[in-house]
Design a protein around this motif. Structure first.
Motif, mmCIF file in Angstrom:
data_model
loop_
_atom_site.group_PDB
_atom_site.id
_atom_site.type_symbol
_atom_site.label_atom_id
_atom_site.label_comp_id
_atom_site.label_asym_id
_atom_site.label_seq_id
_atom_site.Cartn_x
_atom_site.Cartn_y
_atom_site.Cartn_z
ATOM 1 N N ILE A 95 0.837 -1.207 0.000
ATOM 2 C CA ILE A 95 0.000 0.000 0.000
ATOM 3 C C ILE A 95 0.871 1.255 0.000
ATOM 4 O O ILE A 95 0.687 2.160 -0.830
ATOM 5 C CB ILE A 95 -0.940 0.011 1.225
ATOM 6 N N LEU A 96 1.823 1.318 0.935
ATOM 7 C CA LEU A 96 2.653 2.514 1.054
ATOM 8 C C LEU A 96 3.551 2.687 -0.176
ATOM 9 O O LEU A 96 3.710 3.800 -0.686
ATOM 10 C CB LEU A 96 3.493 2.436 2.322
ATOM 11 N N GLY A 97 4.117 1.583 -0.657
ATOM 12 C CA GLY A 97 4.964 1.673 -1.846
ATOM 13 C C GLY A 97 4.187 2.103 -3.070
ATOM 14 O O GLY A 97 4.662 2.906 -3.888
ATOM 15 N N THR A 98 2.957 1.586 -3.219
ATOM 16 C CA THR A 98 2.138 1.938 -4.377
ATOM 17 C C THR A 98 1.651 3.379 -4.290
ATOM 18 O O THR A 98 1.568 4.084 -5.313
ATOM 19 C CB THR A 98 0.936 0.983 -4.496
ATOM 20 N N LYS A 99 1.335 3.841 -3.091
ATOM 21 C CA LYS A 99 0.943 5.245 -2.933
ATOM 22 C C LYS A 99 2.065 6.171 -3.393
ATOM 23 O O LYS A 99 1.823 7.177 -4.067
ATOM 24 C CB LYS A 99 0.583 5.544 -1.473
ATOM 25 N N ALA A 100 3.276 5.832 -3.027
ATOM 26 C CA ALA A 100 4.416 6.641 -3.458
ATOM 27 C C ALA A 100 4.606 6.538 -4.967
ATOM 28 O O ALA A 100 4.889 7.538 -5.639
ATOM 29 C CB ALA A 100 5.683 6.179 -2.738
ATOM 30 N N LEU A 101 4.416 5.344 -5.504
ATOM 31 C CA LEU A 101 4.573 5.148 -6.945
ATOM 32 C C LEU A 101 3.539 5.955 -7.731
ATOM 33 O O LEU A 101 3.878 6.584 -8.755
ATOM 34 C CB LEU A 101 4.436 3.656 -7.276
ATOM 35 N N THR A 102 2.302 5.986 -7.248
ATOM 36 C CA THR A 102 1.258 6.735 -7.957
ATOM 37 C C THR A 102 1.438 8.243 -7.826
ATOM 38 O O THR A 102 0.929 9.002 -8.650
ATOM 39 C CB THR A 102 -0.143 6.337 -7.442
ATOM 40 N N GLU A 103 2.151 8.664 -6.766
ATOM 41 C CA GLU A 103 2.502 10.088 -6.670
ATOM 42 C C GLU A 103 3.618 10.427 -7.652
ATOM 43 O O GLU A 103 3.746 11.550 -8.117
ATOM 44 C CB GLU A 103 2.954 10.419 -5.241
ATOM 45 N N LEU A 104 4.418 9.421 -7.956
ATOM 46 C CA LEU A 104 5.592 9.614 -8.802
ATOM 47 C C LEU A 104 5.245 9.544 -10.281
ATOM 48 O O LEU A 104 5.720 10.347 -11.096
ATOM 49 C CB LEU A 104 6.637 8.553 -8.455
ATOM 50 N N VAL A 105 4.420 8.558 -10.651
ATOM 51 C CA VAL A 105 4.018 8.383 -12.050
ATOM 52 C C VAL A 105 2.508 8.161 -12.109
ATOM 53 O O VAL A 105 1.929 7.587 -11.188
ATOM 54 C CB VAL A 105 4.749 7.190 -12.706
ATOM 55 N N PRO A 106 1.851 8.584 -13.181
ATOM 56 C CA PRO A 106 0.379 8.476 -13.264
ATOM 57 C C PRO A 106 -0.096 7.073 -13.640
ATOM 58 O O PRO A 106 -0.477 6.807 -14.785
ATOM 59 C CB PRO A 106 0.040 9.494 -14.364
ATOM 60 N N TRP A 166 -8.099 -3.359 -0.635
ATOM 61 C CA TRP A 166 -9.112 -3.018 0.376
ATOM 62 C C TRP A 166 -8.606 -1.938 1.334
ATOM 63 O O TRP A 166 -9.357 -1.059 1.742
ATOM 64 C CB TRP A 166 -9.479 -4.266 1.175
ATOM 65 N N GLY A 167 -7.329 -2.001 1.702
ATOM 66 C CA GLY A 167 -6.821 -1.124 2.754
ATOM 67 C C GLY A 167 -6.098 0.106 2.259
ATOM 68 O O GLY A 167 -5.306 0.696 2.995
ATOM 69 N N ALA A 168 -6.368 0.501 1.019
ATOM 70 C CA ALA A 168 -5.634 1.632 0.448
ATOM 71 C C ALA A 168 -5.958 2.961 1.119
ATOM 72 O O ALA A 168 -5.195 3.917 1.026
ATOM 73 C CB ALA A 168 -5.913 1.736 -1.046
ATOM 74 N N THR A 169 -7.095 3.045 1.811
ATOM 75 C CA THR A 169 -7.471 4.283 2.503
ATOM 76 C C THR A 169 -7.323 4.086 4.015
ATOM 77 O O THR A 169 -7.460 2.976 4.522
ATOM 78 C CB THR A 169 -8.922 4.679 2.180
ATOM 79 N N GLY A 170 -7.065 5.174 4.709
ATOM 80 C CA GLY A 170 -6.911 5.113 6.162
ATOM 81 C C GLY A 170 -5.741 4.251 6.601
ATOM 82 O O GLY A 170 -5.787 3.576 7.621
ATOM 83 N N THR A 171 -4.664 4.277 5.838
ATOM 84 C CA THR A 171 -3.538 3.379 6.072
ATOM 85 C C THR A 171 -2.905 3.577 7.440
ATOM 86 O O THR A 171 -2.568 2.614 8.129
ATOM 87 C CB THR A 171 -2.460 3.597 4.989
ATOM 88 N N GLU A 172 -2.733 4.827 7.860
ATOM 89 C CA GLU A 172 -2.016 5.105 9.099
ATOM 90 C C GLU A 172 -2.699 4.455 10.299
ATOM 91 O O GLU A 172 -2.061 3.789 11.121
ATOM 92 C CB GLU A 172 -1.895 6.623 9.317
ATOM 93 N N ALA A 173 -4.016 4.614 10.405
ATOM 94 C CA ALA A 173 -4.752 4.043 11.538
ATOM 95 C C ALA A 173 -4.736 2.520 11.488
ATOM 96 O O ALA A 173 -4.533 1.845 12.505
ATOM 97 C CB ALA A 173 -6.194 4.559 11.534
ATOM 98 N N LYS A 174 -4.954 1.952 10.308
ATOM 99 C CA LYS A 174 -4.952 0.491 10.172
ATOM 100 C C LYS A 174 -3.579 -0.084 10.479
ATOM 101 O O LYS A 174 -3.465 -1.174 11.043
ATOM 102 C CB LYS A 174 -5.396 0.104 8.758
ATOM 103 N N PHE A 175 -2.531 0.643 10.114
ATOM 104 C CA PHE A 175 -1.173 0.170 10.339
ATOM 105 C C PHE A 175 -0.889 0.021 11.828
ATOM 106 O O PHE A 175 -0.352 -0.997 12.277
ATOM 107 C CB PHE A 175 -0.189 1.136 9.688
ATOM 108 N N GLU A 176 -1.253 1.015 12.626
ATOM 109 C CA GLU A 176 -0.994 0.949 14.057
ATOM 110 C C GLU A 176 -1.783 -0.174 14.712
ATOM 111 O O GLU A 176 -1.289 -0.868 15.594
ATOM 112 C CB GLU A 176 -1.298 2.292 14.724
#
Length: 490
Positions: free
Chosen positions: A133-144, A345-355
Protein backbone atom coordinates in the motif's frame (compact mmCIF):
# COMPACT_ATOMS: atom_id res chain seq x y z
CA UNK A 1 12.46 -43.01 -1.66
CA UNK A 2 14.88 -41.14 -3.87
CA UNK A 3 18.53 -42.00 -3.75
CA UNK A 4 20.96 -39.75 -1.96
CA UNK A 5 22.89 -37.46 -4.35
CA UNK A 6 26.37 -38.59 -5.32
CA UNK A 7 28.98 -37.73 -2.73
CA UNK A 8 30.90 -35.24 -4.83
CA UNK A 9 31.64 -32.83 -2.03
CA UNK A 10 29.82 -30.11 -3.96
CA UNK A 11 26.80 -28.40 -2.35
CA UNK A 12 23.43 -28.74 -4.07
CA UNK A 13 22.55 -25.07 -3.52
CA UNK A 14 25.63 -23.33 -2.11
CA UNK A 15 25.93 -19.65 -2.93
CA UNK A 16 24.15 -19.79 -6.31
CA UNK A 17 22.06 -16.64 -6.74
CA UNK A 18 20.08 -17.63 -9.83
CA UNK A 19 19.18 -21.13 -8.65
CA UNK A 20 15.80 -21.66 -6.98
CA UNK A 21 16.42 -22.57 -3.33
CA UNK A 22 15.73 -26.31 -2.88
CA UNK A 23 15.32 -26.25 0.89
CA UNK A 24 12.09 -25.40 2.67
CA UNK A 25 11.87 -25.70 6.44
CA UNK A 26 14.54 -28.39 6.58
CA UNK A 27 17.68 -28.33 8.65
CA UNK A 28 20.50 -26.90 6.52
CA UNK A 29 23.34 -29.46 6.40
CA UNK A 30 26.88 -28.32 7.08
CA UNK A 31 27.85 -28.87 3.44
CA UNK A 32 25.35 -26.21 2.37
CA UNK A 33 26.45 -23.62 4.91
CA UNK A 34 27.91 -20.52 3.28
CA UNK A 35 28.13 -16.74 3.54
CA UNK A 36 29.55 -14.23 6.01
CA UNK A 37 27.99 -12.63 9.11
CA UNK A 38 28.24 -9.16 7.50
CA UNK A 39 25.41 -10.24 5.19
CA UNK A 40 23.04 -9.82 8.14
CA UNK A 41 23.78 -6.11 8.29
CA UNK A 42 22.75 -5.58 4.67
CA UNK A 43 19.62 -7.73 4.95
CA UNK A 44 18.23 -5.88 7.95
CA UNK A 45 19.59 -2.45 6.99
CA UNK A 46 17.81 -2.64 3.62
CA UNK A 47 14.66 -4.26 5.02
CA UNK A 48 14.25 -1.48 7.58
CA UNK A 49 15.03 1.37 5.21
CA UNK A 50 11.34 1.76 4.54
CA UNK A 51 8.54 4.22 4.98
CA UNK A 52 6.53 2.41 7.70
CA UNK A 53 9.23 3.45 10.17
CA UNK A 54 8.81 7.09 9.18
CA UNK A 55 5.09 6.51 9.57
CA UNK A 56 5.66 5.50 13.19
CA UNK A 57 7.66 8.68 13.70
CA UNK A 58 4.51 10.61 12.80
CA UNK A 59 2.97 9.28 16.01
CA UNK A 60 5.21 11.56 18.08
CA UNK A 61 3.15 14.64 17.23
CA UNK A 62 -0.15 12.74 17.55
CA UNK A 63 0.86 11.77 21.09
CA UNK A 64 1.79 15.38 21.83
CA UNK A 65 5.42 14.68 22.70
CA UNK A 66 8.19 17.20 22.34
CA UNK A 67 11.09 16.47 19.99
CA UNK A 68 13.57 15.54 22.73
CA UNK A 69 11.17 13.07 24.33
CA UNK A 70 10.35 11.62 20.90
CA UNK A 71 14.03 11.02 20.09
CA UNK A 72 14.73 9.20 23.37
CA UNK A 73 11.57 7.10 23.00
CA UNK A 74 12.44 6.14 19.42
CA UNK A 75 16.02 5.32 20.41
CA UNK A 76 14.98 3.18 23.38
CA UNK A 77 12.38 1.20 21.43
CA UNK A 78 14.79 0.69 18.53
CA UNK A 79 17.62 -0.41 20.83
CA UNK A 80 15.58 -2.98 22.76
CA UNK A 81 14.06 -4.36 19.55
CA UNK A 82 17.48 -4.53 17.84
CA UNK A 83 18.95 -6.44 20.79
CA UNK A 84 16.11 -8.95 20.58
CA UNK A 85 16.70 -9.41 16.86
CA UNK A 86 20.44 -9.81 17.43
CA UNK A 87 19.94 -12.65 19.90
CA UNK A 88 17.34 -14.46 17.79
CA UNK A 89 19.35 -14.16 14.58
CA UNK A 90 22.33 -15.95 16.13
CA UNK A 91 20.05 -18.91 16.94
CA UNK A 92 19.76 -19.55 13.20
CA UNK A 93 23.54 -19.83 12.83
CA UNK A 94 23.71 -22.40 15.58
CA UNK A 95 20.73 -24.58 14.66
CA UNK A 96 20.42 -24.10 10.90
CA UNK A 97 16.60 -24.10 10.93
CA UNK A 98 13.96 -21.36 10.56
CA UNK A 99 12.74 -19.56 13.67
CA UNK A 100 9.27 -21.07 13.33
CA UNK A 101 10.70 -24.59 13.40
CA UNK A 102 12.75 -23.68 16.47
CA UNK A 103 9.47 -22.85 18.22
CA UNK A 104 8.48 -26.51 18.02
CA UNK A 105 11.03 -27.07 20.78
CA UNK A 106 9.26 -25.32 23.65
CA UNK A 107 5.72 -25.40 22.20
CA UNK A 108 5.56 -28.89 20.71
CA UNK A 109 5.12 -29.99 17.10
CA UNK A 110 1.38 -29.25 16.94
CA UNK A 111 1.33 -26.74 19.78
CA UNK A 112 3.39 -24.53 17.50
CA UNK A 113 0.62 -24.44 14.87
CA UNK A 114 -1.57 -21.81 16.53
CA UNK A 115 1.09 -19.13 17.13
CA UNK A 116 2.66 -19.75 13.73
CA UNK A 117 -0.74 -19.53 11.99
CA UNK A 118 -1.53 -16.21 13.62
CA UNK A 119 1.83 -14.63 14.25
CA UNK A 120 3.71 -15.64 11.14
CA UNK A 121 1.19 -16.32 8.38
CA UNK A 122 -1.17 -13.51 9.39
CA UNK A 123 1.73 -11.14 10.03
CA UNK A 124 3.52 -12.09 6.82
CA UNK A 125 0.43 -11.43 4.71
CA UNK A 126 -0.50 -8.30 6.66
CA UNK A 127 2.96 -6.77 6.52
CA UNK A 128 3.21 -7.54 2.82
CA UNK A 129 -0.11 -5.75 2.25
CA UNK A 130 0.81 -2.70 4.36
CA UNK A 131 4.12 -2.32 2.55
CA UNK A 132 2.54 -2.71 -0.88
CA UNK A 133 0.00 0.00 0.00
CA UNK A 134 2.65 2.51 1.05
CA UNK A 135 4.96 1.67 -1.85
CA UNK A 136 2.14 1.94 -4.38
CA UNK A 137 0.94 5.25 -2.93
CA UNK A 138 4.42 6.64 -3.46
CA UNK A 139 4.57 5.15 -6.94
CA UNK A 140 1.26 6.73 -7.96
CA UNK A 141 2.50 10.09 -6.67
CA UNK A 142 5.59 9.61 -8.80
CA UNK A 143 4.02 8.38 -12.05
CA UNK A 144 0.38 8.48 -13.26
CA UNK A 145 -0.59 4.82 -12.90
CA UNK A 146 -3.75 3.46 -11.23
CA UNK A 147 -3.30 2.05 -7.74
CA UNK A 148 -4.30 -1.48 -8.72
CA UNK A 149 -1.66 -1.61 -11.46
CA UNK A 150 1.15 -0.22 -9.32
CA UNK A 151 0.31 -2.68 -6.54
CA UNK A 152 0.26 -5.53 -9.03
CA UNK A 153 3.73 -4.66 -10.35
CA UNK A 154 5.25 -4.45 -6.86
CA UNK A 155 3.59 -7.72 -5.83
CA UNK A 156 4.83 -9.53 -8.95
CA UNK A 157 8.45 -8.51 -8.32
CA UNK A 158 8.24 -9.70 -4.71
CA UNK A 159 6.76 -13.00 -5.82
CA UNK A 160 9.59 -13.77 -8.25
CA UNK A 161 12.36 -12.93 -5.79
CA UNK A 162 10.75 -14.90 -2.94
CA UNK A 163 10.45 -17.95 -5.22
CA UNK A 164 14.20 -17.85 -5.92
CA UNK A 165 14.72 -17.63 -2.18
CA UNK A 166 17.54 -17.14 0.29
CA UNK A 167 20.54 -16.35 -1.93
CA UNK A 168 18.62 -14.07 -4.29
CA UNK A 169 17.19 -12.17 -1.32
CA UNK A 170 20.63 -11.68 0.22
CA UNK A 171 22.08 -10.50 -3.10
CA UNK A 172 19.31 -7.96 -3.78
CA UNK A 173 19.24 -6.68 -0.21
CA UNK A 174 22.93 -5.86 -0.47
CA UNK A 175 22.29 -3.87 -3.67
CA UNK A 176 19.17 -2.18 -2.28
CA UNK A 177 21.00 -1.24 0.93
CA UNK A 178 23.30 1.00 -1.10
CA UNK A 179 20.55 2.39 -3.35
CA UNK A 180 18.18 3.12 -0.46
CA UNK A 181 20.95 4.61 1.68
CA UNK A 182 21.56 7.23 -1.02
CA UNK A 183 17.87 7.90 -1.63
CA UNK A 184 16.91 8.20 2.04
CA UNK A 185 19.98 10.33 2.76
CA UNK A 186 18.87 12.73 0.03
CA UNK A 187 15.31 12.63 1.39
CA UNK A 188 16.54 13.43 4.89
CA UNK A 189 18.70 16.32 3.71
CA UNK A 190 15.92 17.80 1.56
CA UNK A 191 13.30 17.46 4.28
CA UNK A 192 15.47 19.23 6.86
CA UNK A 193 16.55 21.91 4.40
CA UNK A 194 12.94 22.63 3.43
CA UNK A 195 11.59 23.04 6.92
CA UNK A 196 11.41 19.77 8.82
CA UNK A 197 12.51 20.55 12.33
CA UNK A 198 12.12 20.18 16.06
CA UNK A 199 8.81 20.73 17.84
CA UNK A 200 7.49 21.31 21.34
CA UNK A 201 5.19 19.18 23.45
CA UNK A 202 1.52 19.71 22.59
CA UNK A 203 -0.99 18.65 25.29
CA UNK A 204 -3.83 19.53 22.91
CA UNK A 205 -2.79 16.78 20.48
CA UNK A 206 -5.58 14.25 19.72
CA UNK A 207 -3.63 11.28 21.14
CA UNK A 208 -2.16 13.00 24.20
CA UNK A 209 -2.13 10.73 27.29
CA UNK A 210 0.54 12.51 29.28
CA UNK A 211 4.32 12.74 28.87
CA UNK A 212 5.06 9.36 30.47
CA UNK A 213 2.30 7.39 28.79
CA UNK A 214 3.06 8.99 25.45
CA UNK A 215 6.77 8.21 25.78
CA UNK A 216 6.09 4.55 26.69
CA UNK A 217 3.63 4.20 23.82
CA UNK A 218 5.97 5.69 21.22
CA UNK A 219 8.89 3.55 22.42
CA UNK A 220 6.57 0.55 22.27
CA UNK A 221 5.64 1.24 18.67
CA UNK A 222 9.27 1.11 17.57
CA UNK A 223 9.94 -1.91 19.74
CA UNK A 224 6.90 -3.68 18.27
CA UNK A 225 8.04 -2.92 14.73
CA UNK A 226 11.23 -4.90 15.32
CA UNK A 227 9.42 -7.55 17.37
CA UNK A 228 7.34 -8.23 14.25
CA UNK A 229 10.56 -9.42 12.56
CA UNK A 230 11.47 -11.74 15.45
CA UNK A 231 9.64 -14.87 14.18
CA UNK A 232 11.70 -14.59 10.97
CA UNK A 233 15.10 -13.60 12.41
CA UNK A 234 16.81 -16.99 11.99
CA UNK A 235 15.40 -17.51 8.50
CA UNK A 236 18.10 -15.26 7.01
CA UNK A 237 21.05 -16.53 9.07
CA UNK A 238 20.45 -20.28 9.03
CA UNK A 239 22.81 -20.91 6.09
CA UNK A 240 25.81 -19.30 7.80
CA UNK A 241 28.54 -21.74 8.91
CA UNK A 242 28.18 -22.61 12.58
CA UNK A 243 31.09 -21.25 14.62
CA UNK A 244 31.42 -19.11 17.72
CA UNK A 245 32.89 -16.26 15.71
CA UNK A 246 30.05 -16.34 13.15
CA UNK A 247 27.46 -16.54 15.90
CA UNK A 248 28.91 -13.54 17.72
CA UNK A 249 29.36 -11.41 14.60
CA UNK A 250 25.90 -12.29 13.32
CA UNK A 251 24.42 -10.83 16.49
CA UNK A 252 26.51 -7.66 16.12
CA UNK A 253 25.67 -7.07 12.44
CA UNK A 254 21.99 -7.91 12.92
CA UNK A 255 21.70 -5.52 15.86
CA UNK A 256 23.44 -2.68 14.01
CA UNK A 257 21.46 -3.18 10.81
CA UNK A 258 18.19 -2.97 12.69
CA UNK A 259 19.01 -0.15 15.10
CA UNK A 260 20.63 2.32 12.73
CA UNK A 261 17.82 2.38 10.20
CA UNK A 262 14.93 2.30 12.66
CA UNK A 263 16.34 5.11 14.78
CA UNK A 264 17.32 7.22 11.77
CA UNK A 265 14.05 7.01 9.86
CA UNK A 266 11.96 7.21 13.02
CA UNK A 267 13.51 10.57 13.90
CA UNK A 268 13.12 11.79 10.30
CA UNK A 269 9.45 10.80 10.40
CA UNK A 270 8.96 12.81 13.58
CA UNK A 271 10.68 15.83 12.01
CA UNK A 272 8.48 15.63 8.92
CA UNK A 273 5.29 15.22 10.95
CA UNK A 274 6.11 18.28 13.03
CA UNK A 275 6.38 20.47 9.95
CA UNK A 276 3.41 19.57 7.73
CA UNK A 277 -0.24 20.49 7.49
CA UNK A 278 -1.56 17.11 6.31
CA UNK A 279 -2.09 13.85 8.21
CA UNK A 280 -1.52 11.69 5.10
CA UNK A 281 2.06 10.51 5.48
CA UNK A 282 2.89 10.10 1.78
CA UNK A 283 1.29 13.44 0.92
CA UNK A 284 3.20 15.04 3.80
CA UNK A 285 6.48 13.73 2.46
CA UNK A 286 5.62 14.96 -1.03
CA UNK A 287 4.56 18.34 0.32
CA UNK A 288 7.72 18.86 2.33
CA UNK A 289 10.18 17.69 -0.33
CA UNK A 290 8.44 19.73 -3.05
CA UNK A 291 10.43 19.86 -6.31
CA UNK A 292 12.81 17.27 -4.84
CA UNK A 293 10.02 14.79 -4.18
CA UNK A 294 11.13 12.30 -6.85
CA UNK A 295 14.01 10.69 -4.90
CA UNK A 296 11.88 10.59 -1.74
CA UNK A 297 8.97 8.88 -3.46
CA UNK A 298 11.32 6.56 -5.34
CA UNK A 299 12.90 5.58 -2.03
CA UNK A 300 9.50 4.71 -0.56
CA UNK A 301 8.57 2.67 -3.64
CA UNK A 302 11.82 0.67 -3.74
CA UNK A 303 11.80 0.15 0.02
CA UNK A 304 8.50 -1.70 -0.36
CA UNK A 305 10.49 -4.35 -2.22
CA UNK A 306 13.36 -4.59 0.27
CA UNK A 307 10.94 -5.20 3.12
CA UNK A 308 8.53 -7.48 1.32
CA UNK A 309 11.15 -9.86 0.02
CA UNK A 310 11.49 -10.90 3.66
CA UNK A 311 7.78 -10.75 4.50
CA UNK A 312 6.74 -12.99 1.62
CA UNK A 313 9.59 -15.47 2.01
CA UNK A 314 9.09 -15.71 5.77
CA UNK A 315 5.35 -16.10 5.35
CA UNK A 316 5.89 -18.98 2.91
CA UNK A 317 8.14 -20.76 5.42
CA UNK A 318 5.37 -20.32 7.98
CA UNK A 319 2.80 -21.91 5.65
CA UNK A 320 5.08 -24.92 5.27
CA UNK A 321 5.66 -25.10 9.02
CA UNK A 322 1.90 -25.64 9.36
CA UNK A 323 2.22 -28.76 7.17
CA UNK A 324 -0.15 -27.31 4.57
CA UNK A 325 0.38 -29.50 1.47
CA UNK A 326 1.92 -26.87 -0.80
CA UNK A 327 5.49 -26.29 -1.89
CA UNK A 328 7.33 -23.03 -1.31
CA UNK A 329 6.52 -21.61 -4.77
CA UNK A 330 2.82 -22.21 -4.19
CA UNK A 331 2.99 -20.75 -0.69
CA UNK A 332 4.70 -17.61 -2.02
CA UNK A 333 2.02 -17.25 -4.69
CA UNK A 334 -0.81 -17.62 -2.17
CA UNK A 335 0.69 -15.02 0.18
CA UNK A 336 1.28 -12.54 -2.65
CA UNK A 337 -2.27 -12.97 -3.96
CA UNK A 338 -3.79 -12.40 -0.51
CA UNK A 339 -1.52 -9.42 0.19
CA UNK A 340 -2.48 -7.87 -3.13
CA UNK A 341 -6.20 -8.29 -2.42
CA UNK A 342 -5.82 -6.78 1.06
CA UNK A 343 -3.83 -3.86 -0.35
CA UNK A 344 -6.75 -2.96 -2.62
CA UNK A 345 -9.11 -3.02 0.38
CA UNK A 346 -6.82 -1.12 2.75
CA UNK A 347 -5.63 1.63 0.45
CA UNK A 348 -7.47 4.28 2.50
CA UNK A 349 -6.91 5.11 6.16
CA UNK A 350 -3.54 3.38 6.07
CA UNK A 351 -2.02 5.11 9.10
CA UNK A 352 -4.75 4.04 11.54
CA UNK A 353 -4.95 0.49 10.17
CA UNK A 354 -1.17 0.17 10.34
CA UNK A 355 -0.99 0.95 14.06
CA UNK A 356 -3.85 -1.45 14.83
CA UNK A 357 -2.16 -4.22 12.86
CA UNK A 358 1.21 -3.51 14.47
CA UNK A 359 -0.21 -3.72 17.98
CA UNK A 360 -2.29 -6.84 17.42
CA UNK A 361 0.70 -8.75 16.07
CA UNK A 362 3.18 -7.56 18.70
CA UNK A 363 0.88 -8.58 21.56
CA UNK A 364 1.14 -12.17 20.36
CA UNK A 365 4.76 -12.12 19.22
CA UNK A 366 6.39 -10.75 22.38
CA UNK A 367 5.49 -13.71 24.63
CA UNK A 368 6.37 -16.04 21.73
CA UNK A 369 9.85 -14.52 21.54
CA UNK A 370 10.26 -14.69 25.33
CA UNK A 371 9.52 -18.43 25.35
CA UNK A 372 11.91 -19.12 22.45
CA UNK A 373 14.76 -17.21 24.07
CA UNK A 374 14.36 -18.90 27.44
CA UNK A 375 14.11 -22.32 25.83
CA UNK A 376 17.24 -21.73 23.78
CA UNK A 377 19.32 -20.70 26.78
CA UNK A 378 17.77 -22.35 29.85
CA UNK A 379 16.12 -25.26 28.05
CA UNK A 380 19.44 -26.03 26.29
CA UNK A 381 17.87 -25.90 22.83
CA UNK A 382 21.24 -24.67 21.53
CA UNK A 383 22.46 -28.28 21.65
CA UNK A 384 22.56 -29.39 18.01
CA UNK A 385 22.05 -32.99 19.08
CA UNK A 386 18.46 -32.04 19.88
CA UNK A 387 17.58 -30.80 16.39
CA UNK A 388 15.73 -34.05 15.67
CA UNK A 389 13.22 -33.11 18.37
CA UNK A 390 12.06 -30.20 16.21
CA UNK A 391 10.83 -32.67 13.59
CA UNK A 392 9.36 -35.19 16.02
CA UNK A 393 5.56 -35.36 15.65
CA UNK A 394 5.33 -37.45 18.81
CA UNK A 395 5.93 -34.25 20.80
CA UNK A 396 2.36 -33.03 20.33
CA UNK A 397 2.23 -30.27 22.96
CA UNK A 398 4.79 -28.87 25.35
CA UNK A 399 4.60 -26.55 28.35
CA UNK A 400 5.92 -23.63 26.34
CA UNK A 401 2.56 -23.48 24.57
CA UNK A 402 0.86 -22.78 27.89
CA UNK A 403 3.52 -20.18 28.69
CA UNK A 404 2.85 -18.42 25.39
CA UNK A 405 -0.93 -18.59 25.89
CA UNK A 406 -0.62 -17.27 29.45
CA UNK A 407 1.47 -14.38 28.21
CA UNK A 408 -1.11 -13.41 25.61
CA UNK A 409 -4.05 -13.70 28.03
CA UNK A 410 -2.31 -11.72 30.77
CA UNK A 411 -1.57 -8.92 28.32
CA UNK A 412 -5.22 -8.48 27.20
CA UNK A 413 -6.27 -6.06 30.00
CA UNK A 414 -3.30 -3.88 29.01
CA UNK A 415 -4.02 -3.79 25.26
CA UNK A 416 -4.11 -0.24 23.98
CA UNK A 417 -5.46 -0.20 20.44
CA UNK A 418 -8.17 1.36 18.33
CA UNK A 419 -9.46 -2.17 17.74
CA UNK A 420 -9.64 -3.05 21.44
CA UNK A 421 -8.61 -1.35 24.65
CA UNK A 422 -8.28 -3.48 27.77
CA UNK A 423 -9.72 -2.67 31.18
CA UNK A 424 -6.43 -1.55 32.71
CA UNK A 425 -5.50 0.56 29.69
CA UNK A 426 -8.94 2.20 29.79
CA UNK A 427 -8.67 2.99 33.49
CA UNK A 428 -5.05 4.13 33.35
CA UNK A 429 -4.27 5.61 29.93
CA UNK A 430 -1.44 7.59 31.50
CA UNK A 431 0.60 4.36 31.71
CA UNK A 432 0.69 4.09 27.93
CA UNK A 433 0.91 0.80 26.06
CA UNK A 434 2.68 -1.68 28.34
CA UNK A 435 0.94 -4.80 27.06
CA UNK A 436 4.09 -6.07 25.29
CA UNK A 437 6.10 -6.13 28.48
CA UNK A 438 3.34 -7.68 30.60
CA UNK A 439 2.89 -10.45 28.03
CA UNK A 440 6.61 -11.21 27.87
CA UNK A 441 6.95 -11.24 31.68
CA UNK A 442 3.94 -13.52 32.17
CA UNK A 443 5.17 -15.96 29.52
CA UNK A 444 8.63 -16.00 31.06
CA UNK A 445 7.29 -16.74 34.55
CA UNK A 446 5.12 -19.63 33.36
CA UNK A 447 7.99 -21.05 31.29
CA UNK A 448 10.36 -20.89 34.29
CA UNK A 449 7.80 -22.72 36.43
CA UNK A 450 7.20 -25.53 33.93
CA UNK A 451 10.20 -26.16 31.67
CA UNK A 452 11.66 -28.90 33.87
CA UNK A 453 8.37 -30.83 33.97
CA UNK A 454 7.80 -34.02 31.90
CA UNK A 455 6.39 -33.52 28.38
CA UNK A 456 2.86 -32.16 28.45
CA UNK A 457 1.37 -34.30 25.66
CA UNK A 458 3.52 -36.99 24.07
CA UNK A 459 1.94 -39.62 21.85
CA UNK A 460 1.48 -42.90 23.71
CA UNK A 461 1.84 -44.87 20.48
CA UNK A 462 5.16 -43.92 18.99
CA UNK A 463 5.56 -43.36 15.28
CA UNK A 464 8.65 -42.46 13.25
CA UNK A 465 9.87 -39.10 14.45
CA UNK A 466 11.44 -37.95 11.23
CA UNK A 467 9.22 -36.53 8.53
CA UNK A 468 10.01 -37.35 4.95
CA UNK A 469 6.76 -37.49 3.08
CA UNK A 470 7.92 -36.49 -0.37
CA UNK A 471 10.86 -38.83 -0.75
CA UNK A 472 12.82 -35.98 -2.33
CA UNK A 473 15.39 -33.98 -0.49
CA UNK A 474 18.75 -32.59 -1.58
CA UNK A 475 21.72 -33.62 0.52
CA UNK A 476 19.84 -34.96 3.52
CA UNK A 477 22.32 -35.39 6.38
CA UNK A 478 22.17 -38.60 8.35
CA UNK A 479 20.60 -38.31 11.76
CA UNK A 480 18.99 -34.91 11.22
CA UNK A 481 15.27 -34.55 10.82
CA UNK A 482 13.71 -33.07 7.72
CA UNK A 483 10.38 -31.49 7.05
CA UNK A 484 9.94 -31.64 3.33
CA UNK A 485 6.19 -31.56 2.98
CA UNK A 486 4.55 -33.13 -0.05
CA UNK A 487 6.33 -31.61 -3.00
CA UNK A 488 9.75 -32.41 -4.43
CA UNK A 489 10.79 -28.88 -5.39
CA UNK A 490 11.28 -27.65 -1.86
Amino acid sequence: MSAEPPSTGEPVYGGAVTKVEPFGVDHIPDGERHGKPASQFFVWFAANLNFPIMLLGFSATTLGLGFGAAVTAIGTGALVGALLMAVMSRMGVRLGVPQQIQARGPLGFFGNFIPVAYINVFAGIGWAAVTVILGTKALTELVPVPFWLGALVLTAVQLVVAVYGYNMIHFLERVLAIVLLVLFAVTTAVAITRGAGVFDARPAAPGYIGPVGGWITLAGLFFSFLVAWAPFASDYSRYLPDSRRNTRLTAVFTGLGNFVTVFWLGVVGALVAGSTSTSDSIAALHQLTGPFAAPALLAVTISALSQNFLNVYGGAISVQTLRIPVNRKQAVTIICALAYAISLWGATGTEAKFEVFLNLTAYFITPFAAVLLLDYHLGKRSDRRRINELYDRNRVLEWGFLAWGAGVLCSVPFWHSAAYTGAFATAHPEWGNIAYYVGAAAAALVYLATYRLPPLWPLLTRRPAREDESGEHPARPAGIGTDTGTSPDR
